[in-house]
Write a protein that holds these residues in place. Structure first.
Motif, PDB file in Angstrom:
ATOM      1  N   LYS A  59       0.829  -1.200   0.000  1.00 29.33           N
ATOM      2  CA  LYS A  59       0.000   0.000   0.000  1.00 29.33           C
ATOM      3  C   LYS A  59       0.870   1.260   0.000  1.00 29.33           C
ATOM      4  CE  LYS A  59      -4.153  -1.840   2.266  1.00 29.33           C
ATOM      5  NZ  LYS A  59      -5.054  -1.724   3.446  1.00 29.33           N
ATOM      6  N   ALA A  60       1.930   1.246   0.828  1.00 30.02           N
ATOM      7  CA  ALA A  60       2.830   2.395   0.884  1.00 30.02           C
ATOM      8  C   ALA A  60       3.540   2.591  -0.450  1.00 30.02           C
ATOM      9  CB  ALA A  60       3.845   2.205   2.013  1.00 30.02           C
ATOM     10  N   ASP A  61       3.941   1.503  -1.071  1.00 29.53           N
ATOM     11  CA  ASP A  61       4.631   1.583  -2.363  1.00 29.53           C
ATOM     12  C   ASP A  61       3.715   2.173  -3.433  1.00 29.53           C
ATOM     13  OD1 ASP A  61       7.039   0.948  -3.924  1.00 29.53           O
ATOM     14  OD2 ASP A  61       5.715  -0.454  -4.962  1.00 29.53           O
ATOM     15  N   VAL A  62       2.435   1.776  -3.409  1.00 28.22           N
ATOM     16  CA  VAL A  62       1.467   2.320  -4.375  1.00 28.22           C
ATOM     17  C   VAL A  62       1.305   3.820  -4.172  1.00 28.22           C
ATOM     18  CG1 VAL A  62      -0.978   2.338  -5.022  1.00 28.22           C
ATOM     19  CG2 VAL A  62       0.214   0.161  -4.711  1.00 28.22           C
ATOM     20  N   ILE A  63       1.234   4.256  -2.915  1.00 28.83           N
ATOM     21  CA  ILE A  63       1.084   5.680  -2.611  1.00 28.83           C
ATOM     22  C   ILE A  63       2.302   6.470  -3.080  1.00 28.83           C
ATOM     23  CG2 ILE A  63       0.994   7.338  -0.699  1.00 28.83           C
ATOM     24  CD1 ILE A  63      -0.803   5.315   0.773  1.00 28.83           C
ATOM     25  N   VAL A  64       3.490   5.927  -2.834  1.00 30.21           N
ATOM     26  CA  VAL A  64       4.715   6.613  -3.262  1.00 30.21           C
ATOM     27  C   VAL A  64       4.732   6.796  -4.768  1.00 30.21           C
ATOM     28  CG1 VAL A  64       7.221   6.345  -3.478  1.00 30.21           C
ATOM     29  CG2 VAL A  64       6.103   5.884  -1.281  1.00 30.21           C
ATOM     30  N   HIS A  65       4.382   5.759  -5.513  1.00 22.61           N
ATOM     31  CA  HIS A  65       4.376   5.865  -6.972  1.00 22.61           C
ATOM     32  C   HIS A  65       3.308   6.840  -7.448  1.00 22.61           C
ATOM     33  CE1 HIS A  65       6.849   2.207  -6.819  1.00 22.61           C
ATOM     34  NE2 HIS A  65       7.188   2.498  -8.068  1.00 22.61           N
ATOM     35  N   ALA A  66       2.152   6.863  -6.768  1.00 26.20           N
ATOM     36  CA  ALA A  66       1.082   7.770  -7.156  1.00 26.20           C
ATOM     37  C   ALA A  66       1.484   9.215  -6.919  1.00 26.20           C
ATOM     38  CB  ALA A  66      -0.201   7.439  -6.383  1.00 26.20           C
TER      39      ALA A  66
END
Length: 266
Positions: free
Chosen positions: A253-260
């Motif tokens: 979830k954190a990785d998705v947020i960082v990429h977004a």
């Protein structure tokens, strides 16, 4: 077949009836017995008249309904001694065990208060132990190269984030170090948000994150994901680590947020 109604006399407190069945399903038609038990209590000694109890049923042989009734009967209640007296060969005897049980039951506070104190002492020891473990994790994370967050350690202003802002978190995930993982994720994610949204760590919270995300044109979905993830991380920080699968889920979830955020903010 439902339990027949009983018109209890005044002074008797009745409870819901209980049914016991013994049915032989191997016979045709099915046959057996059904017994209804009516628990009740009486507070005062005396004689209590139980009126007749009516039960209606359909007589298959005669093809009509019938009603059968019991005869009225009297229940005599004598004043008790307040102590349980077991019967041995029909004779009431007192035992020291019963006297001890009665004493304990009568003076329940003798057990409740010490037990409550024992539980409080255990809770205090657990909290102190948990705080020590929490401090050790923070020191370990700090030695690994993380600046610690306000409320956890000295405050720090963030001016830059690395190419992989979750590098320490990823290391802890691979090592399956649950406590250190959540500490690292909490710190690295907040550092990243502070840098990306240009929010000082001293004022970084869910409200300031939401407001600044709106100003920078971050999608509402992403902003809500950030809020939810912060709540989940906070919950995991203060609960015992028991589910390793949750670590990978929160990291993703954190990785998705960082990429977004990298795609929508400079």
């Amino acid at each position: 077949i439902i339990a027949p109604d009983i018109n209890w006399p005044a002074g008797i407190e009745a409870y819901d009836s209980q049914a016991k069945e013994q049915v032989d399903q191997r016979t045709v038609p099915v046959s057996g017995t059904k017994v209804f038990e009516y628990p009740f209590t009486v507070n005062n000694p005396g004689s209590y008249n139980i009126p007749e109890i009516a039960f209606s049923f359909f007589d298959v042989n005669e093809g009509k309904y019938k009603i059968v009734k019991t005869k009225p009967f009297t229940v005599k209640v004598a004043k008790g001694s307040g102590k349980k007296q077991p019967l041995i060969n029909g004779i009431k005897v007192n035992t020291g065990q019963d006297q001890f049980s009665d004493t304990i039951f009568t003076n329940r506070w003798l057990i409740v208060i010490p037990l409550a104190l024992l539980l409080l002492a255990g809770l205090f020891v657990w909290v102190k132990t948990d705080k020590r473990k929490h401090s050790k994790v923070i020191v370990a994370v700090n030695k690994a190269g993380l600046e610690v967050m306000p409320g956890v350690a000295p405050e720090l202003e963030v001016t830059d984030v690395s190419v992989n802002p979750l590098s320490i978190t990823e290391e802890k995930l691979i090592a399956r170090d649950c406590p250190a993982f959540y500490e690292a994720l909490n710190i690295e994610l907040r550092k990243y948000l502070a840098c990306k949204l240009q929010i000082p760590l001293s004022t970084l919270n869910k409200k300031s994150i939401g407001e600044e995300a709106d100003r920078k044109g971050v999608a509402v979905v992403t902003s809500l994901q950030v809020q939810q993830l912060l709540d989940e991380i906070e919950w995991q920080l203060y609960t015992p680590c028991s589910d390793d699968d949750k670590m990978e889920e929160l990291f993703n979830k954190a990785d998705v947020i960082v990429h977004a955020l990298n795609a929508t903010t400079p």
